[in-house]
Scaffold this motif. Structure first.
Motif, PDB file in Angstrom:
ATOM      1  N   GLY A  86      71.464  31.747 -46.133  1.00 50.78           N
ATOM      2  CA  GLY A  86      70.252  32.409 -45.812  1.00 50.78           C
ATOM      3  C   GLY A  86      69.538  32.986 -46.420  1.00 50.78           C
ATOM      4  O   GLY A  86      68.128  33.827 -46.303  1.00 50.78           O
ATOM      5  N   ALA A  87      69.918  32.714 -47.870  1.00 51.44           N
ATOM      6  CA  ALA A  87      68.773  33.848 -48.923  1.00 51.44           C
ATOM      7  C   ALA A  87      67.077  32.773 -49.549  1.00 51.44           C
ATOM      8  O   ALA A  87      67.491  31.744 -49.308  1.00 51.44           O
ATOM      9  CB  ALA A  87      69.092  34.076 -50.725  1.00 51.44           C
ATOM     10  N   VAL A  88      65.904  33.428 -49.460  1.00 49.49           N
ATOM     11  CA  VAL A  88      64.828  33.041 -49.729  1.00 49.49           C
ATOM     12  C   VAL A  88      64.712  33.727 -51.404  1.00 49.49           C
ATOM     13  O   VAL A  88      64.915  34.019 -51.376  1.00 49.49           O
ATOM     14  CB  VAL A  88      63.726  33.118 -49.058  1.00 49.49           C
ATOM     15  N   VAL A  89      63.989  32.362 -52.007  1.00 47.77           N
ATOM     16  CA  VAL A  89      64.356  32.163 -53.307  1.00 47.77           C
ATOM     17  C   VAL A  89      62.986  31.691 -53.921  1.00 47.77           C
ATOM     18  O   VAL A  89      62.642  31.158 -53.379  1.00 47.77           O
ATOM     19  CB  VAL A  89      65.505  31.640 -54.622  1.00 47.77           C
ATOM     20  N   LEU A  90      61.827  32.363 -54.805  1.00 47.12           N
ATOM     21  CA  LEU A  90      61.000  32.366 -55.111  1.00 47.12           C
ATOM     22  C   LEU A  90      60.945  31.975 -57.158  1.00 47.12           C
ATOM     23  O   LEU A  90      61.494  32.648 -57.491  1.00 47.12           O
ATOM     24  CB  LEU A  90      59.445  33.204 -55.140  1.00 47.12           C
ATOM     25  N   VAL A 192      53.398  30.763 -44.120  1.00 46.54           N
ATOM     26  CA  VAL A 192      54.301  29.773 -44.062  1.00 46.54           C
ATOM     27  C   VAL A 192      55.325  30.498 -44.965  1.00 46.54           C
ATOM     28  O   VAL A 192      56.616  29.935 -44.471  1.00 46.54           O
ATOM     29  CB  VAL A 192      53.738  28.471 -44.952  1.00 46.54           C
ATOM     30  N   THR A 193      55.259  31.767 -45.681  1.00 50.76           N
ATOM     31  CA  THR A 193      56.447  31.898 -46.107  1.00 50.76           C
ATOM     32  C   THR A 193      57.477  32.435 -45.462  1.00 50.76           C
ATOM     33  O   THR A 193      59.079  32.724 -45.525  1.00 50.76           O
ATOM     34  CB  THR A 193      56.160  33.014 -47.469  1.00 50.76           C
ATOM     35  N   ALA A 194      56.559  33.762 -44.664  1.00 49.46           N
ATOM     36  CA  ALA A 194      57.195  34.346 -43.113  1.00 49.46           C
ATOM     37  C   ALA A 194      57.703  33.511 -42.432  1.00 49.46           C
ATOM     38  O   ALA A 194      59.111  33.916 -42.049  1.00 49.46           O
ATOM     39  CB  ALA A 194      56.245  35.358 -42.143  1.00 49.46           C
ATOM     40  N   ALA A 195      57.767  31.529 -41.718  1.00 50.97           N
ATOM     41  CA  ALA A 195      57.671  30.889 -41.023  1.00 50.97           C
ATOM     42  C   ALA A 195      59.350  30.245 -41.610  1.00 50.97           C
ATOM     43  O   ALA A 195      61.017  30.051 -41.435  1.00 50.97           O
ATOM     44  CB  ALA A 195      57.028  29.977 -40.454  1.00 50.97           C
ATOM     45  N   HIS A 227      57.872  40.340 -51.654  1.00 52.15           N
ATOM     46  CA  HIS A 227      58.471  41.346 -51.285  1.00 52.15           C
ATOM     47  C   HIS A 227      59.245  40.698 -49.779  1.00 52.15           C
ATOM     48  O   HIS A 227      60.534  41.018 -49.437  1.00 52.15           O
ATOM     49  CB  HIS A 227      57.549  42.065 -50.030  1.00 52.15           C
ATOM     50  N   LEU A 228      58.462  39.275 -49.129  1.00 57.78           N
ATOM     51  CA  LEU A 228      59.332  38.582 -48.042  1.00 57.78           C
ATOM     52  C   LEU A 228      60.733  37.830 -48.470  1.00 57.78           C
ATOM     53  O   LEU A 228      61.203  37.975 -47.771  1.00 57.78           O
ATOM     54  CB  LEU A 228      58.329  37.456 -47.104  1.00 57.78           C
ATOM     55  N   VAL A 229      60.692  37.701 -50.102  1.00 57.19           N
ATOM     56  CA  VAL A 229      61.883  36.719 -50.104  1.00 57.19           C
ATOM     57  C   VAL A 229      62.676  37.499 -50.923  1.00 57.19           C
ATOM     58  O   VAL A 229      62.442  38.948 -50.862  1.00 57.19           O
ATOM     59  CB  VAL A 229      61.325  35.602 -51.303  1.00 57.19           C
ATOM     60  N   ASP A 230      64.035  36.566 -51.014  1.00 57.67           N
ATOM     61  CA  ASP A 230      65.150  37.541 -51.270  1.00 57.67           C
ATOM     62  C   ASP A 230      65.681  38.069 -53.214  1.00 57.67           C
ATOM     63  O   ASP A 230      65.439  38.599 -52.950  1.00 57.67           O
ATOM     64  CB  ASP A 230      66.415  36.952 -50.836  1.00 57.67           C
TER      65      ASP A 230
END
Length: 469
Positions: A86-90, A192-195, A227-230
């Motif tokens: 569930g982690a989102v990496v940028l 897009v990032t929030a979705a 801020h949205l990503v982990d």
């Protein structure tokens, strides 16, 4: 009675308002974030019955967030021992630095363990990615490939493939029909990032997003994106050098001060588990103007060589040229050398550089910079096998530096025999055995409280009766 006029435009980043449209926000200075106010007001929020009830934190299963290794040790080090479900990496970096190559390798190794992976590309065709995967041997049966730029279609691919890892290259190329603006704009990137964050949390799927950077090196798009990503990773490297470095600037699941080292080769991205030798040169005889130090990149000690050249200047204002170092800090050290140590540099050109394209911003390298410049000015080489550690103050004093034990241990491991540092940074029990002088085993530690004392210690070491340096 005249009706009061309301501002018709506002910034989507900070809320600054204006009566007319402008290209740049007058408050946060963000380009393209000022939009017209026309959205209808939302009705009052009514409470509703939650779908899932709140539970005590002690009853939440911890194994649901167990980490999974990516198969690339240097990247796992930066992430904190793997990816969390569930982690989102940028991952952000300059064009051509190797972001797509690295993530294609991550996707192939993840899929090679039997875990289904989805690689979505918006900048290349599927055939182009397949060609690169064949060149770098990044093929796997569980690796699925899609070339899409529409958010709705990408979400459909996720539902169909059900991957445990998804790579999106890049977020600036994807657009949503429900958001205003063109792909890459502030509103589109945020939507897009929030979705993707929502679907990642709901499905327990790890997501890695590629992001572009601006001319200043900052991540392109709204600040809200970070801020949205982990996890936020910066992929750095000089295009004229094969060395690459992944640095964590934000990490909700691990340390945010770790770095991973890679090298770009014809076969793709290769891990560099021991990068110290990349930033030093080999000299058969001592050369004036060079000094070795150990810098800390996050929690990792790295060897770095500082080189300096001092030459008479024919200009009214002598040159001060630096490469890989902060020019302001080098100028301060030059002033301390001239004012506190009596080394004349006002009428000379001074060039200071690092070896191998390394970028050194650690204050612990100040003493090495000062010794390299002093060595070049006096034409006296620094003794072989010595490292210099210490921060230089404006009064000429040497200040304490962090992690002296790790720095000295790294120098001892690589065969150095002496270290010059302030007394307050003497290694403790965690460091290697320290010794005085040249006899015995271990690494000899010499102390100096001031920059002048350090120069005097080098002079006495160079004039030893045995003639050793």
């Amino acid at each position: 009675m005249a009706r009061a006029t309301r501002p018709a435009y506002s910034c989507t980043e900070c809320g600054w308002t204006s009566v007319r449209w402008v290209g740049r926000c007058g408050e946060c200075q963000t380009w393209g974030s000022v939009a017209e106010q026309g959205a209808p007001k939302l009705a009052a929020v009514q409470s509703s019955v939650p779908v899932a009830k709140a539970v005590p934190i002690s009853s939440v299963a911890a194994d649901a967030a167990a980490r999974t290794l990516t198969g690339i040790g240097e990247l796992d080090r930066v992430l904190g021992d793997g990816l969390v479900p569930g982690a989102v990496v940028l991952l952000a970096g300059e064009p051509g630095v190797g972001k797509s190559t690295l993530l294609l390798e991550v996707a192939s190794r993840w899929a090679g363990e039997g875990r289904r992976t989805l690689y979505v590309t918006g900048e290349e065709s599927a055939a182009q990615v397949r060609l690169r995967a064949g060149r770098t041997d990044a093929l796997a049966d569980e690796l699925y490939l899609a070339a899409e730029t529409d958010l709705g279609t990408i979400l459909g691919h996720i539902e169909e493939v059900s991957p445990s890892l998804m790579v999106l290259d890049s977020v600036q190329t994807v657009g949503s029909a429900e958001a205003e603006g063109s792909p890459g704009g502030v509103t589109q990137v945020r939507e897009v990032t929030a979705a993707l964050v929502r679907v990642a949390k709901r499905r327990g799927m790890a997501v890695v997003i590629v992001g572009h950077v601006t001319k200043e090196g900052a991540i392109a798009g709204p600040r809200l994106l970070e801020h949205l990503v982990d996890v936020v990773l910066a992929f750095e490297g000089d295009r004229h050098s094969g060395f690459r470095m992944v640095r964590a600037t934000k990490n909700r699941f691990g340390p945010a001060d770790e770095v991973g080292c890679f090298e770009m080769s014809e076969q793709g991205i290769v891990e560099v588990t021991d990068p110290s030798g990349l930033f030093t040169s080999q000299h058969t005889d001592p050369v004036p103007g060079t000094c070795i130090t150990v810098t800390m990149e996050g929690r990792r000690p790295l060897l770095a060589e500082i080189q300096a050249l001092v030459a008479p200047s024919a200009l009214q204002v002598p040159r001060r040229t630096t490469h890989g170092l902060e020019s302001a800090r080098v100028s301060m050290i030059l002033a301390v050398l001239e004012r506190r140590c009596g080394i004349r540099l006002a009428n000379k050109d001074v060039y200071v550089s690092t070896v191998g394209g390394a970028k050194v911003g650690d204050p612990g390298a100040d003493l090495a910079i000062a010794l390299a410049v002093a060595s070049a000015a006096t034409n006296e080489p620094v003794p072989t096998g010595l490292i210099a550690l210490g921060e230089v103050g404006l009064a000429g004093e040497l200040r304490r530096i962090p992690s002296p034990e790790r720095r000295v241990a790294e120098a001892a491991r690589l065969g150095f025999t002496a270290a010059l540092m302030p007394p307050s940074t003497q290694p403790g029990p965690a460091g290697p055995p320290a010794r005085r002088g040249s006899g015995g085993g271990g690494l000899a530690v010499r102390h100096a409280m001031t920059l002048g004392g350090a120069l005097a210690a080098l002079q006495s070491a160079a004039e030893r009766p045995d003639g050793r340096r």
